[in-house]
Write a protein that holds these residues in place. Structure first.
Motif, PDB file in Angstrom:
ATOM      1  N   HIS A  82     -52.632 -35.852  20.753  1.00 66.50           N
ATOM      2  CA  HIS A  82     -52.220 -34.756  19.875  1.00 66.50           C
ATOM      3  C   HIS A  82     -53.410 -33.852  19.599  1.00 66.50           C
ATOM      4  CE1 HIS A  82     -53.980 -36.420  16.054  1.00 66.50           C
ATOM      5  NE2 HIS A  82     -53.812 -37.571  16.685  1.00 66.50           N
ATOM      6  N   SER A 158     -41.609 -32.461  21.430  1.00 66.46           N
ATOM      7  CA  SER A 158     -41.496 -31.733  20.164  1.00 66.46           C
ATOM      8  C   SER A 158     -42.235 -32.484  19.056  1.00 66.46           C
ATOM      9  CB  SER A 158     -40.027 -31.566  19.787  1.00 66.46           C
ATOM     10  OG  SER A 158     -39.516 -32.768  19.248  1.00 66.46           O
ATOM     11  N   ASP A 159     -42.479 -31.787  17.957  1.00 67.79           N
ATOM     12  CA  ASP A 159     -43.168 -32.379  16.819  1.00 67.79           C
ATOM     13  C   ASP A 159     -42.204 -33.049  15.845  1.00 67.79           C
ATOM     14  OD1 ASP A 159     -45.618 -31.540  17.783  1.00 67.79           O
ATOM     15  OD2 ASP A 159     -45.571 -29.647  16.694  1.00 67.79           O
ATOM     16  N   VAL A 180     -48.329 -34.020  22.092  1.00 71.19           N
ATOM     17  CA  VAL A 180     -47.710 -33.179  21.077  1.00 71.19           C
ATOM     18  C   VAL A 180     -48.812 -32.427  20.328  1.00 71.19           C
ATOM     19  CG1 VAL A 180     -45.707 -34.683  20.711  1.00 71.19           C
ATOM     20  CG2 VAL A 180     -47.785 -35.052  19.381  1.00 71.19           C
ATOM     21  N   ARG A 181     -48.419 -31.431  19.572  1.00 71.48           N
ATOM     22  CA  ARG A 181     -49.407 -30.739  18.733  1.00 71.48           C
ATOM     23  C   ARG A 181     -49.728 -31.537  17.472  1.00 71.48           C
ATOM     24  NH1 ARG A 181     -48.198 -24.194  18.922  1.00 71.48           N
ATOM     25  NH2 ARG A 181     -47.997 -24.017  21.189  1.00 71.48           N
ATOM     26  N   GLU A 182     -48.665 -31.992  16.782  1.00 68.46           N
ATOM     27  CA  GLU A 182     -48.850 -32.774  15.562  1.00 68.46           C
ATOM     28  C   GLU A 182     -48.439 -34.207  15.822  1.00 68.46           C
ATOM     29  OE1 GLU A 182     -50.185 -31.661  12.835  1.00 68.46           O
ATOM     30  OE2 GLU A 182     -50.296 -29.542  13.434  1.00 68.46           O
ATOM     31  N   THR A 184     -46.813 -37.681  15.841  1.00 70.01           N
ATOM     32  CA  THR A 184     -45.516 -38.198  15.413  1.00 70.01           C
ATOM     33  C   THR A 184     -45.380 -39.691  15.680  1.00 70.01           C
ATOM     34  OG1 THR A 184     -44.511 -37.604  17.551  1.00 70.01           O
ATOM     35  CG2 THR A 184     -44.348 -35.994  15.770  1.00 70.01           C
TER      36      THR A 184
END
Length: 605
Positions: A82, A158-159, A180-182, A184
């Motif tokens: 991430h 997806s986040d 992912v970006r954030e 999870t």
């Protein structure tokens, strides 16, 4: 008129027969019909197909992260990378997947803009033969995927925390590496953060991007970037080529959704042969990334392509009959363009042609999003017939996915029974997934059951009645048939030939009298009809009418095409005063026939 013709095939992915759960589904441009069927038994591919992304350069300054990921995968633990956009997650995934392929079966998938349901369908089709026309229920999907042993690499996930949970639950036998970006992923595995680069790695990255050592001024910019990969890449992120700008504008319109190279070239209006060198230039200077999910914009862009123009281009492309695999790739792009276009006429046209294509490709997540966006456009534009189509299709989708809704409720229904069982002497309760009765005894029902599951009776399928209690099976409440012909059609000397598909809907009990098509109006002589249809088109069949425009003098021309019991279709043609007429190159389209059949897949040998 010179009748030089080229035969092409249209509607290749707009109509067909698929199996969804326990339903045989016939889809075409007019609508969807559903009937009960026996689910097929797809054959597992052993080992699963190793879907790998292309080779890329090794990431700069990520040795520690590489060691950490490999250690977790060796221990069969899930890993999630991430970090912010542009920090090299996709590059790291591609490098790791190539390294793991030497010791594991690897399946690489991109979620870029996809619904998680469609991602799981991608995985199912990678693991089973002849699975392209079958979408199992969630319960069966888990059973199909449980024996799969592979490293599942997921880029652009997806986040939403529920998405990674859905994947881990469905593919319980796989070790999952996601990006992912954030963050999870928490208790189910290890998360590895991608942070800023060290000063040494920053210099190495800039040197690679520039193809030379940085100048003194550039060194100052490197220090000011403080190890941020996007800031470092922007040192060389300049371009003056118009083709480059077109590509960047299209990617900016898509808002982070990946696009295949071929579709990107079409939307940007550049030749297919030019796409690869253009993208190589943009990737070298860090403006775009090319990975398993297609082409992505790496840095923000000030200019954005026209959403209406992109919608029209996609609609024309879908009418040309792209292969099913191309529609699967394009699904998130279609949704992104529709979202950007808003409730416009161009968006309505795209949604109308995209809906059956996405259903045919079994991307039900994207199908649902397109139906909602199309219904909103029809509502705003006051197109009542189109709104009726989208609302009927949404009812069909809800019915097809009813088992999923039930799967979220069955514990709520059965939990009180489990608590009361010792008190009332129930004995053993046989529990099974809703809608998945293979190998289970038949459950009895009583009048006091808290939930009732409506089943579709055997018989002739119908298309979307209005009865809310049974929106599919009541043949007496079908709405009027949709118009066979569009309201209007424009032609000019650049596009002097248009092909109109005609589909006889199930509500046309006596068929469509296509032999009685007539051309009239003040300027009828400059237009011509060439139907490739029988005298009467039976329900479920389709054909094509080609319309030619052959004016020789400047002016505006108008005519009408009439069909019994139909509103007339208005034809309009324009010849500019400074334009010399060009002899038309005509196109004749062969008919496409849709037959209601049950798709079967061979049982295991």
């Amino acid at each position: 008129m010179d009748d030089r013709s080229t035969t092409v095939s249209v509607g290749g992915s707009l109509s067909g027969v698929v199996v969804i759960g326990d339903h045989n589904v016939v889809c075409d441009h007019a609508g969807t019909t559903v009937s009960p069927t026996t689910p097929p038994a797809p054959r597992r591919t052993t080992p699963p197909r190793s879907l790998l992304w292309g080779q890329r350069e090794a990431p700069v300054g990520r040795d520690a992260e590489l060691r950490a990921v490999h250690a977790e995968l060796d221990a069969r633990r899930h890993v999630q990378l991430h970090g912010p956009a542009g920090y090299g997650k996709s590059l790291l995934l591609r490098h790791i997947s190539r390294q793991r392929a030497a010791r594991d079966h690897v399946i690489c998938l991109s979620e870029s803009g996809k619904h998680v349901d469609d991602l799981l369908q991608d995985l199912f089709e990678a693991c089973y033969e002849a699975a392209e026309d079958y979408r199992p229920t969630p319960a069966r999907l888990r059973r199909f995927l449980e024996p799969i042993r592979a490293v599942l690499v997921l880029d652009h996930l997806s986040d939403r925390p529920e998405d990674i949970e859905r994947v881990l639950d469905a593919a319980s036998g796989c070790t999952v590496l996601s990006a992912v970006r954030e963050r999870t992923l928490w208790s189910a595995g290890r998360a590895v953060a991608l942070g800023d680069l060290s000063p040494e790695a920053s210099l190495a990255l800039v040197h690679r991007v520039l193809g030379r050592p940085p100048t003194a001024a550039e060194l100052r910019q490197v220090r000011a970037a403080r190890g941020s990969p996007p800031a470092l890449l922007r040192l060389a992120a300049t371009t003056t080529d118009e083709r480059h700008r077109r590509v960047i504008r299209v990617l900016a319109l898509l808002g982070g959704v990946g696009c295949s190279v071929a579709l990107l070239a079409l939307l940007a209006g550049i030749a297919s042969a030019e796409a690869a060198p253009v993208l190589a230039d943009l990737e070298r200077v860090g403006l775009v990334t090319v990975d398993g999910g297609g082409v992505h914009l790496a840095t923000p862009a000030a200019e954005v392509a026209s959403a209406s123009s992109a919608a029209t281009t996609l609609a024309d492309w879908l009418w040309s009959g792209p292969a099913r695999s191309e529609v699967v790739e394009a699904a998130p792009v279609i949704v992104a363009v529709l979202t950007a276009a808003g409730p416009t006429a161009e968006a309505l046209e795209l949604a109308r042609v995209a809906a059956p294509a996405l259903l045919r490709s079994l991307r039900l997540g994207a199908w649902g999003e397109v139906l909602v966006l199309g219904a909103e456009a029809a509502r705003v534009l006051g197109e009542s017939r189109e709104l009726a189509y989208f609302e009927r299709e949404l009812q069909v989708r809800d019915r097809l996915l009813a088992e999923r809704s039930a799967s979220g409720l069955w514990w709520k229904v059965l939990l009180p029974l489990l608590v009361l069982a010792p008190l009332v002497g129930f004995g053993w309760l046989a529990l099974s997934e809703p809608g998945d009765t293979a190998g289970q005894p038949t459950a009895s029902t009583t009048a006091s059951a808290p939930d009732t599951v409506t089943t579709i009776p055997a018989g002739t399928p119908t298309s979307g009645p209005a009865d809310p209690e049974d929106p599919i099976t009541d043949p007496t409440t079908d709405p009027p048939c949709d118009p066979v012909l569009p309201a209007s059609l424009g032609l000019d000397l650049v596009r002097n030939t248009r092909s109109i598909p005609i589909v006889a809907q199930p509500c046309h009990g006596d068929g469509v009298p296509t032999g009685r098509l007539a051309l009239g109006g003040p300027d009828a002589p400059v237009f011509a009809l060439k139907p490739d249809c029988p005298d009467v088109l039976s329900p479920g069949e389709s054909c094509t009418v080609t319309i030619y425009f052959d004016a020789t003098e400047p002016g505006d021309y108008t005519a009408q095409v009439t069909l019994p019991a139909e509103r007339p279709m208005v034809l309009s043609g324009v010849v500019e005063a400074a334009t010399s007429p060009v002899p038309p190159t005509t196109t004749v389209v062969k008919p496409t026939t849709t037959t209601t059949t049950t798709t079967t897949i061979p049982t295991p040998g």
